[in-house]
Design a protein around this motif. Sequence first.
Motif, PDB file in Angstrom:
ATOM      1  N   VAL A 275       0.812  -1.220   0.000  1.00 13.57           N
ATOM      2  CA  VAL A 275       0.000   0.000   0.000  1.00 13.57           C
ATOM      3  C   VAL A 275       0.846   1.273   0.000  1.00 13.57           C
ATOM      4  N   PRO A 276       1.931   1.372   0.789  1.00 12.22           N
ATOM      5  CA  PRO A 276       2.747   2.593   0.739  1.00 12.22           C
ATOM      6  C   PRO A 276       3.367   2.856  -0.635  1.00 12.22           C
ATOM      7  N   ASN A 277       3.488   1.794  -1.451  1.00 10.45           N
ATOM      8  CA  ASN A 277       4.062   1.937  -2.791  1.00 10.45           C
ATOM      9  C   ASN A 277       2.994   1.918  -3.882  1.00 10.45           C
ATOM     10  N   ALA A 278       1.735   2.162  -3.477  1.00 10.30           N
ATOM     11  CA  ALA A 278       0.602   2.235  -4.426  1.00 10.30           C
ATOM     12  C   ALA A 278       0.458   0.955  -5.234  1.00 10.30           C
ATOM     13  N   ILE A 279       0.645  -0.202  -4.566  1.00  9.86           N
ATOM     14  CA  ILE A 279       0.465  -1.510  -5.184  1.00  9.86           C
ATOM     15  C   ILE A 279      -0.686  -2.202  -4.466  1.00  9.86           C
ATOM     16  N   ILE A 280      -1.593  -2.805  -5.217  1.00  3.91           N
ATOM     17  CA  ILE A 280      -2.767  -3.407  -4.593  1.00  3.91           C
ATOM     18  C   ILE A 280      -2.784  -4.914  -4.798  1.00  3.91           C
ATOM     19  N   ASP A 281      -3.636  -5.568  -4.029  1.00  4.50           N
ATOM     20  CA  ASP A 281      -3.923  -6.994  -4.190  1.00  4.50           C
ATOM     21  C   ASP A 281      -5.211  -7.124  -4.993  1.00  4.50           C
ATOM     22  N   GLY A 282      -5.560  -8.335  -5.361  1.00  5.00           N
ATOM     23  CA  GLY A 282      -6.815  -8.560  -6.048  1.00  5.00           C
ATOM     24  C   GLY A 282      -7.960  -8.750  -5.063  1.00  5.00           C
ATOM     25  N   GLY A 283      -9.151  -9.022  -5.577  1.00  4.05           N
ATOM     26  CA  GLY A 283     -10.293  -9.368  -4.749  1.00  4.05           C
ATOM     27  C   GLY A 283     -10.827  -8.214  -3.909  1.00  4.05           C
TER      28      GLY A 283
END
Length: 283
Positions: free
Chosen positions: A36-44
């Motif tokens: 999240v701090p690197n603007a990366i998300i998970d699916g679902g």
Amino acid sequence: MAHVEKKLTPIELLQKFIFITLGAVLMALALEVFLVPNAIIDGGITGVSIILSKVTSVSLGIFIFVLNLPFFILGRRQIGRTFAFSTLYGIAVMSVSTALLHDVQPFTNEKILAVLFGGLILGLGVGLVLRFGGSLDGTEIVAILISKKTNIPVGQIIMFINVFIFIVAGFVFGWDSAMYSIFTYYIASRVMDVVVEGWDESKSVTIISGEYEEISQAIMDRLGRNTTFFYGKGGFSKEDTQIIFCVVNRLEVAKLKAIVQEFDKKAFIAIEHVSDVLGGNFK
């Protein structure tokens, strides 16, 4: 007749509790300290929660719990009471853990490192929870329920949902972040498979040969694997024969092929992946 779920022993319950807790904390760690701090998300549902948290500034943990709760209620009767409450517990622990870890400084600001380590820890956490009878995302429940109504495979439904989520993430976080998120999801899914299925990947082998007795005995003597005979009849030759079936690990496949071809170079061998092996003397 109603299905009665197997009652777990106190040791099994303690083991389930410990590993679901550990898996949920690991997932929260991956999200709050790497992704999240690197603007990366998970699916679902987790991915949807991250997007909404970014747009509204409401705590990620609140969205994760609130968005998953309706799917838990919807699917409770379909997925079984033990699995449902294990899932609810895991999601609750993950939600609380994300709140506690929210102010922790990120371990790295390098996106490639965040993808690699975040995906690794994420897959490890989700895999532990799945292996011990729970889930950390309501997407699987949604996919199961839709699949029962439409006969579309669960995996395809999850893929369609995640493609939509990553497209939305592209508009919210930028397309670079969306592409990083796809790689993170892939790494996490590979690690999750290893955790759930184990390192010793198994293969089922079907062998058709006129030398079935000699081949079967050699497999049992040299590999220590039991074999089973099935009756078969050639579609072209119309001759009766016995079909050999056995399960080996991936390291034994090459040796098994050599054994079969030693007795019959024209033997038919079909090898398939096996997700899990239980019972018998397979170790």
